[in-house]
Design an enzyme around this catalytic site. Structure first.
Site, PDB file in Angstrom:
ATOM      1  N   GLY A 213      47.436  41.439  36.960  1.00 25.51           N
ATOM      2  CA  GLY A 213      47.152  40.482  38.013  1.00 25.51           C
ATOM      3  C   GLY A 213      45.674  40.358  38.277  1.00 25.51           C
ATOM      4  O   GLY A 213      44.835  40.766  37.466  1.00 25.51           O
ATOM      5  N   ASN A 214      45.337  39.794  39.425  1.00 22.75           N
ATOM      6  CA  ASN A 214      43.939  39.623  39.796  1.00 22.75           C
ATOM      7  C   ASN A 214      43.807  39.757  41.312  1.00 22.75           C
ATOM      8  O   ASN A 214      44.795  39.963  42.022  1.00 22.75           O
ATOM      9  CB  ASN A 214      43.401  38.275  39.301  1.00 22.75           C
ATOM     10  N   ARG A 215      42.581  39.600  41.811  1.00 25.19           N
ATOM     11  CA  ARG A 215      42.292  39.863  43.222  1.00 25.19           C
ATOM     12  C   ARG A 215      42.463  38.640  44.127  1.00 25.19           C
ATOM     13  O   ARG A 215      42.145  38.705  45.306  1.00 25.19           O
ATOM     14  CB  ARG A 215      40.852  40.382  43.364  1.00 25.19           C
TER      15      ARG A 215
END
Length: 420
Positions: A213-215
């Site tokens: 995923g990512n932030r």
């Protein structure tokens, strides 16, 4: 400029005192018009001292000045904070039982409502219908925040921070002050326009407990959705893993992965007049999903025992939409470029390359990283145009102000396309 600050009778009325201070310290001429109920929370002497003006709640005071008409007629902006469920209902019904509702009926300037109430009251169909009515009439409704409410309750319905309300109001005042030939008022400029927005960050599952995923928090995409709805648009959001309340009057479809987002966006492409691709989409996903949790080796000295995760490329949703649109001018497509920069090439240079590669109409370029952009309430972006017109920098400012700048640019591209 002349600002009328309406204050509803909710516990959040104390925050309006901070909002008043922000206006006065910025040089604005502020008249406070509370409801009778508001004075049970913050008394008349406080409002009078902070605004340096008399404070009235009824139409019988200062009758010789016809205040119930003049205040609205002369205002450059009316902002109501907090706007209670009762006050929203009276405003939507066009009632005029006190000074504040008279002001709302006579105002021809931008009107901003900042609702604050318990979650159940905000979610009630009657409140949502009243909010939709006000938005359809051109009012700007700032969606309430989530957090601690009165007592032990928590949830959606909290008054947004005074700084966030002030930033939106300042943006509207700046537009009102600009020459009509330079900047058109955004009041209702998206009325009837269908806007499709992606927000958040996709997650690609490795096994039942892990994902790539990512932030991304989704705050910028949701800010665009809220501002588009406030400007009269019909808004749909494809939301990936976002822990935010849905803005008022906005349809939200929840997705998890890049493939799910692609399918949802493609299904709505023919519906949309404007598409804003604000989500952070994973470039890669695991080639295979493991049905049970991937175990680590019990022998840390054996590097060969570490699992190898094979990745495959996710589809380029933005480029695919541009290709699917083909030579048509609708919808206007806005891409996002979240860049960190690299040796010898700046964030802006990388953004320009991405714009040429993707072929979208606008590209919103921002620098991301730890403690930059993701999850924060402020942002700075460069909005690049494919048609060769000069790009602009927006910010540093709240994400709501950035959202308006993005919508302004998309509106200009759309109007140019319709004209040709």
């Amino acid at each position: 400029m002349k600002v009328v600050l309406g204050v509803g009778g909710g516990i959040a009325a104390y925050k309006a005192a901070l909002l008043l201070r922000l206006f006065t310290e910025s040089g604005h001429d502020v008249t406070v018009v509370p409801t009778e109920a508001a004075l049970r929370f913050v008394g008349e002497p406080t409002w009078a001292a902070l605004s340096a003006k008399p404070v009235h709640t009824d139409v019988w005071s200062a009758v010789e000045q016809v205040a119930h008409v003049r205040l609205g007629q002369n205002a450059d902006l009316v902002v109501v904070a907090p706007a209670t469920a009762d006050l929203l209902a009276r405003a939507a019904a066009g009632l005029a039982g006190d000074l504040l509702t008279n002001v709302l009926l006579t105002a021809r300037c931008p009107v901003v409502f900042a609702p604050a109430m318990h979650t159940e009251m905000w979610d009630h169909p009657a409140t949502q219908a009243n909010v939709s009515t006000l938005i359809e009439r051109g009012a700007h409704v700032i969606p309430p925040a989530s957090g601690r409410l009165t007592g032990a309750d928590a949830g959606r319905g909290r008054l947004p921070d005074p700084e966030a309300i002030f930033a939106i109001c300042e943006h509207l005042l700046a537009k009102s002050a600009a020459p009509a030939t330079a900047v058109a008022s955004d009041r209702g400029d998206y009325a009837g326009v269908r806007v499709l927005i992606t927000a958040g960050g996709t997650r690609e599952p490795l096994d039942p407990v892990r994902f790539l995923g990512n932030r991304s928090s989704g705050k910028q995409g949701y800010a665009v959705a809220a501002r588009a709805a406030a400007r009269g648009a019909h808004v749909r959001v494809v939301s990936a893993n976002v822990a935010l309340p849905a803005p008022a009057g906005v349809e939200v479809t929840a997705v998890g992965t890049a493939l799910e987002m692609q399918a949802s966006v493609r299904a709505d492409l023919g519906w949309a007049d404007v598409v804003v691709m604000a989500a952070a989409v994973a470039d890669f996903r695991p080639a295979a999903y493991v049905e049970s949790k991937i175990k680590k080796t019990h022998d840390p000295a054996d590097p060969e025992a570490a699992p190898v995760i094979e990745l495959v490329r996710n589809p380029d949703i933005l480029a695919g939409l541009v290709a699917e649109r083909g030579d048509a001018s609708t919808p206007v497509i806005v891409g996002f470029a979240a860049e960190t920069g690299e040796p010898g090439r700046s964030v802006l240079a990388l953004g320009a390359e991405k714009l040429a590669r993707k072929g979208c109409d606008l590209l919103v370029v921002n620098e991301v990283g730890v403690d930059k952009t993701f999850g924060l309430d402020d942002n700075t972006v460069h909005i690049l145009r494919r048609d060769g017109q000069p790009g602009i920098q927006a910010g540093p400012a709240s994400k709501a102000v950035i959202a308006d700048a993005i919508l302004d640019a998309a509106r200009d591209v759309r109007l140019g396309s319709l004209a040709t």
